[in-house]
Scaffold this motif. Structure first.
Motif, short mmCIF file in Angstrom:
data_model
loop_
_atom_site.label_atom_id
_atom_site.label_comp_id
_atom_site.label_asym_id
_atom_site.label_seq_id
_atom_site.Cartn_x
_atom_site.Cartn_y
_atom_site.Cartn_z
N ARG A 240 30.67 50.64 29.30
CA ARG A 240 30.61 51.90 28.56
C ARG A 240 31.75 52.81 29.01
N THR A 241 32.11 53.74 28.13
CA THR A 241 33.13 54.74 28.53
C THR A 241 32.46 56.00 29.03
N HIS A 242 31.27 56.27 28.57
CA HIS A 242 30.53 57.48 28.93
C HIS A 242 29.06 57.12 29.09
N ASN A 243 28.31 58.00 29.73
CA ASN A 243 26.86 57.80 29.74
C ASN A 243 26.24 58.60 28.59
N CYS A 244 24.92 58.49 28.44
CA CYS A 244 24.28 59.08 27.26
C CYS A 244 23.99 60.57 27.42
N LYS B 21 36.91 61.70 19.92
CA LYS B 21 37.20 60.62 20.87
C LYS B 21 36.49 59.34 20.42
N ASN B 22 37.09 58.23 20.76
CA ASN B 22 36.43 56.94 20.56
C ASN B 22 35.65 56.63 21.83
N VAL B 23 34.38 56.38 21.72
CA VAL B 23 33.58 56.17 22.93
C VAL B 23 32.72 54.93 22.80
N THR B 24 32.29 54.41 23.92
CA THR B 24 31.33 53.31 23.95
C THR B 24 30.17 53.71 24.86
N LEU B 25 28.97 53.59 24.34
CA LEU B 25 27.78 53.94 25.12
C LEU B 25 26.88 52.71 25.25
N CYS B 26 26.11 52.67 26.33
CA CYS B 26 25.07 51.66 26.49
C CYS B 26 23.75 52.37 26.81
N GLY B 27 22.66 51.77 26.37
CA GLY B 27 21.39 52.39 26.72
C GLY B 27 20.23 51.78 25.96
N TRP B 28 19.11 52.47 26.00
CA TRP B 28 17.89 52.00 25.36
C TRP B 28 17.65 52.77 24.06
N VAL B 29 17.13 52.07 23.07
CA VAL B 29 16.80 52.74 21.81
C VAL B 29 15.56 53.60 22.03
N HIS B 30 15.74 54.91 21.88
CA HIS B 30 14.64 55.83 22.18
C HIS B 30 13.84 56.15 20.92
N LYS B 31 14.59 56.43 19.83
CA LYS B 31 13.91 56.81 18.60
C LYS B 31 14.75 56.38 17.41
N ILE B 32 14.09 55.97 16.34
CA ILE B 32 14.83 55.56 15.13
C ILE B 32 14.29 56.36 13.95
#
Ligand code: ASP
Length: 582
Positions: A3-7, A17-28
């Motif tokens: 990832r480039t940034h945290n959530c 900015k172009n960013v990449t995040l990783c994490g858990w799906v919290h809500k849809i």
């Protein structure tokens, strides 16, 4: 990095900015033409947006296949959000998703990963790793981490050396039962897990380490009580060439440092109170001093008026609740019910209302004239508008019951302000405590605690009256730590063992190593240990230490996640030389 940034870190300044995040799906939220997904990690939540008019169907298909708690990696451009959310720090922006990958799918979690969850305690403990994903639990662990770091920093600056002592030892007599571990290579023999590193830290003083600390697990196989853990953590410390007051000053410093660094709270000076005073005026050796409501002995003024309950009582003792004369019948009945519950154990409650007009109303008006009640009220320093609550009976249980009532009144009247911390040292505990069951003395603290030098003569004549050079730190009615100046002389240590009913042979067998060490130049020394879990809970404003332990045990001493304790195989038992009888 994936990832480039945290959530939790993107802001308006990151737009475009172009960013990449990783994490858990919290809500849809899928509104047909638009899909919004909240992605979460330890640092926060960021909104992802999928716009059907701009996003490829491949990406939309992936978005539509996600479920709660899926782990994803996603890239895109940071956009300004139209509907800003001022409740979260990233609420000004969202990510227009251009790439998404499922790193791992998830089953539907058994409870919601929200601050307020729908999962009950047992379920949350079974899936504790999901529970820790929730903010309040994670924050408790982060607080604990902070406390650990500041403790280490302070003690390091004070020249304490952190030393690890062994877990597989021989029993230390701290008053509880030991957990034991069978030894495979020494069949029929057992290690014990330490109830505390007490003897080791004393040996480190003999070894000349001068100042030792350890943040250490201790194990006590006690009967289960609410909020007790069979394994718990202490900040364990020992110092050489010191007096009691040196210890009090050093650790007053530690506690104040923690309050200042972690809570930005100025604890002020820590009051000192003798054990005798605490027992006389609070009925308790860990008094909550956020409020007064001190005990008053009423024997002299309440006896001899024909009220048999009082006349026959060993003690009559009361508290004065300020401005409570207006208590209704119902409120007084509730207090009477309270004192009668088994945990409090009184037989009944007598009240005296000092009415605003100067008259008195009591539950014993039949026996006491207005003049008599006035004498009682003035003994208790009551003023018009106050309410006296009085218990009577055998001394010790009556005083403990009144202590419970005092704490209840404090809570009912809002005097236990959780934003205030009142700390005190309780000093001069009795060295020994008589146990009716075993018909012998027990060490009130532990057998290595030094008697007060002034009381040495009493040792042979009246051991029960000997005071200990011991101290407890109490905050808001909770015992946070305790320790003592130790015996560092072989003869005195032997005398102490004798007083505790150990024969010379028994003490040699159990503590020969310590007695031997005492023959090689032992410095005067003393120390203290703090209950670290409890300290964290207090700093976090909670009554439950479980919230501050990553993987706690439940009230039956079980870890319901790993299902422990559990049986072991016959082979394992054989190997250990243990046979279980039916
Ligand atoms: N070992 C003691 C305890 O665990 C503390 C001490 O005396 O330092 O309570």
């Amino acid at each position: 990095m994936l990832r480039t940034h945290n959530c939790g870190e993107l802001r308006q300044a990151d737009i475009n900015k172009n960013v990449t995040l990783c994490g858990w799906v919290h809500k849809i939220r899928d509104k047909g033409g638009m899909i919004w997904i909240d992605i979460r990690d330890r640092y926060g939540i960021t909104q992802l947006v999928f716009d059907e008019s701009k996003t490829s169907s491949e990406i939309l298909n992936i978005a539509r296949s996600l479920g709660r708690e899926y782990v994803i990696q996603t890239s895109g451009v940071v956009l300004m959000r139209y509907a800003k959310n001022d409740k979260i720090p990233t609420g000004e922006i969202e990510i227009n998703v251009e790439k998404i990958e499922i790193l791992n799918a998830s089953k539907v979690p058994p409870f919601t990963i929200e601050d307020e969850t729908d999962g009950g305690e047992e379920l949350r403990m079974k899936y504790r790793y999901l529970d820790i994903r929730r903010n309040p639990v994670r924050k408790s662990l982060e607080l604990r981490h902070k406390m650990l770091q500041h403790t280490r920093k302070y003690l390091d600056l004070q020249s304490f050396t952190e030393v690890e002592t062994p877990f597989l030892i021989k029993s230390t007599p701290e008053g509880a039962r030991d957990f034991v571990v069978p030894s495979r290579v020494n069949k029929g023999e057992f290690y014990a897990l330490p109830q505390s590193p007490q003897t080791f830290k004393q040996l480190l003083m003999v070894a000349g380490l001068d100042r030792y600390f350890q943040i250490v697990k201790c194990f006590r196989d006690e009967d289960l009580r609410a909020d007790r853990q069979p394994e718990f953590t202490q900040i364990d410390c020992e110092m050489s060439f010191i007096t009691r007051d040196d210890i009090l000053n050093t650790f007053e410093g530690l506690i104040k440092h923690l309050f200042e660094k972690v809570l930005k709270y100025d604890l002020g000076d820590i009051q000192k109170m003798s054990y005798d005073y605490a027992m006389e005026f609070y009925g308790n050796d860990k008094p909550d001093t956020r409020f007064e409501m001190l005990f008053v002995e009423l024997n002299d003024v309440a006896k001899g008026k024909g009220f048999k309950v009082f006349d026959d009582a060993e003690t009559i003792v009361g508290i004065c609740a300020k401005n409570c004369a207006g208590y209704s019948r119902k409120q007084l009945d509730a207090l009477t019910e309270f004192v009668k519950i088994p945990q409090v154990g009184a037989k009944g409650l007598v009240y005296v209302k000092y009415n605003e007009g100067g008259t008195f109303k009591s539950s014993v008006d039949k026996f006491y004239s207005q003049e008599d009640l006035k004498t009682i009220a003035s003994e208790a320093d009551a003023k018009p508008g106050d309410l006296l609550l009085i218990l009577s009976g055998e001394k010790s249980p009556t005083r403990s019951a009144l202590s419970e009532l005092r704490l209840k009144m404090g809570a009912d009247l809002g005097l236990k302000d959780s934003t205030i911390f009142k700390a005190l040292w309780v000093l001069d505990f009795p060295l020994l405590e008589w146990d009716d069951e075993s018909k012998r003395f027990h060490a009130m603290h532990h057998p290595f605690t030094s008697p007060n030098p002034k009381d040495l003569d009493l040792f042979d004549t009246n051991p029960g009256a000997v005071k200990a050079n011991a101290y407890d730190l109490v905050i808001n009615g909770v015992e946070i730590g305790g320790g003592s100046i130790r015996i560092h002389n072989k003869e005195l240590q032997q005398k102490m063992f004798n007083a505790l009913g150990f024969t010379k042979e028994e003490s040699k067998k159990q503590f020969g190593f310590l007695m031997d060490a005492f023959e090689f130049g032992t410095p005067p020394h003393g120390g203290i240990a703090f209950g670290f879990d409890r300290l964290c809970a207090m700093f976090g404003g909670s009554d439950s230490i479980r919230d501050y332990i990553a993987f706690p045990k439940n009230n039956s001493g079980r870890d319901v996640m790993i299902d422990s304790p559990s049986t072991i195989s016959i082979d394992q038992l054989d190997e250990l030389g243990i046979s279980l009888s039916e």
